[in-house]
Design an enzyme around this catalytic site. Structure first.
Site, PDB file in Angstrom:
ATOM      1  N   HIS A  60       0.839  -1.206   0.000  1.00 38.91           N
ATOM      2  CA  HIS A  60       0.000   0.000   0.000  1.00 38.91           C
ATOM      3  C   HIS A  60       0.872   1.254   0.000  1.00 38.91           C
ATOM      4  O   HIS A  60       1.329   1.711   1.040  1.00 38.91           O
ATOM      5  CB  HIS A  60      -0.883  -0.023   1.252  1.00 38.91           C
ATOM      6  N   HIS A  62       1.432   5.287  -2.103  1.00 43.08           N
ATOM      7  CA  HIS A  62       0.968   6.322  -3.040  1.00 43.08           C
ATOM      8  C   HIS A  62       2.215   7.000  -3.576  1.00 43.08           C
ATOM      9  O   HIS A  62       2.753   7.902  -2.927  1.00 43.08           O
ATOM     10  CB  HIS A  62       0.085   7.348  -2.328  1.00 43.08           C
ATOM     11  N   PHE A  63       2.714   6.545  -4.707  1.00 39.80           N
ATOM     12  CA  PHE A  63       3.964   7.092  -5.240  1.00 39.80           C
ATOM     13  C   PHE A  63       3.739   8.304  -6.158  1.00 39.80           C
ATOM     14  O   PHE A  63       4.681   8.820  -6.747  1.00 39.80           O
ATOM     15  CB  PHE A  63       4.800   6.003  -5.918  1.00 39.80           C
ATOM     16  N   ARG A  64       2.467   8.742  -6.299  1.00 37.62           N
ATOM     17  CA  ARG A  64       2.148  10.068  -6.867  1.00 37.62           C
ATOM     18  C   ARG A  64       2.521  10.262  -8.328  1.00 37.62           C
ATOM     19  O   ARG A  64       2.656  11.415  -8.766  1.00 37.62           O
ATOM     20  CB  ARG A  64       2.848  11.177  -6.058  1.00 37.62           C
ATOM     21  N   ASN A  94      -4.952   7.099  -6.768  1.00 35.53           N
ATOM     22  CA  ASN A  94      -5.303   8.527  -6.656  1.00 35.53           C
ATOM     23  C   ASN A  94      -4.160   9.441  -7.112  1.00 35.53           C
ATOM     24  O   ASN A  94      -3.725  10.328  -6.395  1.00 35.53           O
ATOM     25  CB  ASN A  94      -5.776   8.881  -5.242  1.00 35.53           C
ATOM     26  N   HIS A 231      -5.292  -0.432   5.854  1.00 35.08           N
ATOM     27  CA  HIS A 231      -5.129   0.545   6.948  1.00 35.08           C
ATOM     28  C   HIS A 231      -6.194   0.470   8.047  1.00 35.08           C
ATOM     29  O   HIS A 231      -6.859   1.453   8.346  1.00 35.08           O
ATOM     30  CB  HIS A 231      -4.963   1.965   6.415  1.00 35.08           C
ATOM     31  N   ASP A 302       0.995   2.475   3.684  1.00 37.80           N
ATOM     32  CA  ASP A 302       0.154   3.595   3.237  1.00 37.80           C
ATOM     33  C   ASP A 302       1.031   4.840   3.069  1.00 37.80           C
ATOM     34  O   ASP A 302       0.634   5.952   3.445  1.00 37.80           O
ATOM     35  CB  ASP A 302      -1.005   3.847   4.209  1.00 37.80           C
TER      36      ASP A 302
HETATM   37  O1  DOR Z   1      -4.053   9.848   4.651  1.00 32.02           O
HETATM   38  C1  DOR Z   1      -4.262   9.463   3.505  1.00 32.02           C
HETATM   39  N1  DOR Z   1      -3.520   9.889   2.480  1.00 32.02           N
HETATM   40  N2  DOR Z   1      -5.259   8.602   3.275  1.00 32.02           N
HETATM   41  C2  DOR Z   1      -5.661   8.306   2.032  1.00 32.02           C
HETATM   42  O2  DOR Z   1      -6.621   7.620   1.898  1.00 32.02           O
HETATM   43  C3  DOR Z   1      -4.970   8.872   0.861  1.00 32.02           C
HETATM   44  C4  DOR Z   1      -3.625   9.295   1.197  1.00 32.02           C
HETATM   45  C5  DOR Z   1      -3.016  10.186   0.150  1.00 32.02           C
HETATM   46  O3  DOR Z   1      -3.054   9.826  -1.009  1.00 32.02           O
HETATM   47  O4  DOR Z   1      -2.462  11.231   0.518  1.00 32.02           O
HETATM   48 ZN    ZN Z   2      -3.692   4.834   1.093  1.00 31.79          ZN
END
Ligand code: DOR
Ligand code: ZN
Length: 437
Positions: A60, A62-64, A94, A231, A302
């Site tokens: 999990h 988020h490498f953006r 996302n 999470h 996460d």
């Molecule tokens: O805290 C969070 N940040 N929860 C999420 O669901 C998305 C993540 C993010 O992409 O920054």
């Molecule tokens: Zn996440």
């Protein structure tokens, strides 16, 4: 290119014990695990005094990429992963544009092939509207990520009818961001005007998480879908998950819920604001109890980096999320050093567990026939985490100031060293993960 490499006389972390021995990787595949290899292949690594684990799988992150290069991209994120002993990751949709179609997914695979130093897999997202597009995309994704409550980015699917249609029509594994949007909205109103980050777990309270988790489990059971609950942050959700049949439901908790608590808001403020939130100490204790008892299939970070400028916007304007991928293994190694957990538990939660939960092929064990993804860790190395000395682009850590014992010294991907002597080895690249369905 897959390579050959031999580790001699390391403390090998096996599912049930730690044993001193050798690991041989030939052309990227493990060909020997045992007390003493009859022959070696490739570079020989002296593993004396080192602990050898299967490469960590962070299920999990988020490498953006694409969209937020000031926060992270697949090069910096995967470098942070390698530095943390992580040899494979699953990235969330996302991004900007969000990963919601086959074409967007192809773009991500192309970016990763070009930039990622470790292995990669991707979730696709949806707002529940274009099920045809989703249908075309899911085949090559690890699954569908559904934001049932709003978080960072525009992806949201909170309408029960749409959620029902989604689970009915899309034959794929699901992962849900389980926070109930209706309750969230109500509670935001109740706390309107607050600028105290410590209100974050009061707004996004335990009930907000529990309601959505219950609903998601019910959907998965009714439609016969696999469901992963990422999470998990609260005692109530963990108790609930421990009580339901788990044949198709898997669950994860995160280091921030195990190593931080609401006591930290005073010092860290918005830095540790994330969704779902870091909660009071009693949740932390319950989550450790459930982790040991087997309620969680894995721990994942996460990793959700935001710049310190973003975080300086104050509560509630600052975006939620914190970096984590490079400190998960050291945090757990330090627990082993302190005698609170064992190496086989670490391998179960960080290596084999995520591979099983997401049905990733040939990963997560030191075993002949598995991929040659390894991490060698010096269990006696002591280092203090500091802002400004990170691989993640955002340059800060929610664990800054902590001194930990046990750090990766060599991370190996298909027999190739990708992290050694404190830096990333130029040129090596990961591969797309493959999944059993
Ligand atoms: O805290 C969070 N940040 N929860 C999420 O669901 C998305 C993540 C993010 O992409 O920054
Ligand atoms: Zn996440």
């Amino acid at each position: 290119m897959p390579h050959s490499l031999t580790v001699r006389q390391a403390r090998l972390v096996l599912p049930d014990r730690v044993a001193t021995g050798d690991v041989v990787v030939e052309d990227g595949i493990i060909t020997y695990v045992g007390p003493q290899a009859p022959r070696s292949a490739g570079e020989i690594i002296d593993g004396t005094h080192l602990v050898c684990l299967p490469g960590v799988i962070d299920a999990h992150v988020h490498f953006r990429d694409p969209g937020f290069p000031q926060k992270e991209d697949l090069a910096s994120g995967s470098a942070a992963a390698a530095a943390g002993g992580v040899t494979a990751f699953l990235d969330m949709p996302n991004t900007d544009p969000p990963c919601v179609t086959a074409a967007r997914l192809d773009e991500k695979f192309a970016l990763a092939a070009e930039k990622s130093v470790v292995h990669y897999g991707f979730f696709v997202g949806t707002n529940g509207d274009d099920l045809n597009a989703l249908h075309d995309a899911v085949g090559r994704a690890v699954g569908v990520k559904v934001f049932m409550g709003s978080s960072t980015g525009p992806l949201l699917c909170d309408d029960p009818a749409k959620l029902n249609a989604l689970f009915a029509e899309i034959d794929a594994p699901f992962a849900v961001h389980a926070e109930d949007e209706a309750r969230l909205k109500e509670r935001k109103l109740q706390f309107a005007g607050t600028s105290d980050p410590a209100d974050h777990p009061r707004i996004r309270d335990e009930e907000t998480a529990l309601r959505a988790t219950r609903f998601a489990v019910d959907l998965a059971q009714r439609h016969g879908r696999r469901l992963h609950v990422p999470h998990v942050s609260s005692a109530a959700e963990a108790d609930f998950l421990a009580s339901v049949p788990r044949d198709r439901v898997t669950a994860e908790t995160c280091p921030q819920y195990l190593f931080l608590s609401a006591d930290d808001y005073e010092r860290q403020g918005t830095r540790i604001v994330c969704n779902p939130p870091v909660r009071e100490k009693r949740h932390q204790e319950a989550l450790w109890k459930h982790l040991r008892a087997g309620t969680f299939d894995c721990v994942a970070t996460d990793h959700a980096p935001h710049t310190l400028d973003d975080k300086a916007k104050g509560y509630p304007k600052a975006p939620s999320g914190m970096p984590g991928v490079e400190w998960m293994l050291p945090l757990f190694a330090n627990e082993v050093a302190n005698g609170r957990i064992t190496w086989p538990e670490v391998a179960r939660w960080l290596c084999e567990g995520p591979a099983r939960a997401h049905r990733i092929l040939r990963k997560g064990r030191l075993e002949v026939g598995y991929d040659g993804d390894l991490v060698l860790l010096d269990p006696d190395a002591i280092k203090t985490i500091e802002d400004g000395k990170t691989f993640t682009k955002v340059g800060w850590s929610p664990y800054a100031g902590r001194t930990l014992r046990g750090w990766p010294v060599l991370t190996v991907v298909l027999g190739n060293p990708v992290f050694r002597d404190g830096g990333i080895v130029a040129g090596s690249r990961g591969r797309p993960l493959t999944f059993a369905r």
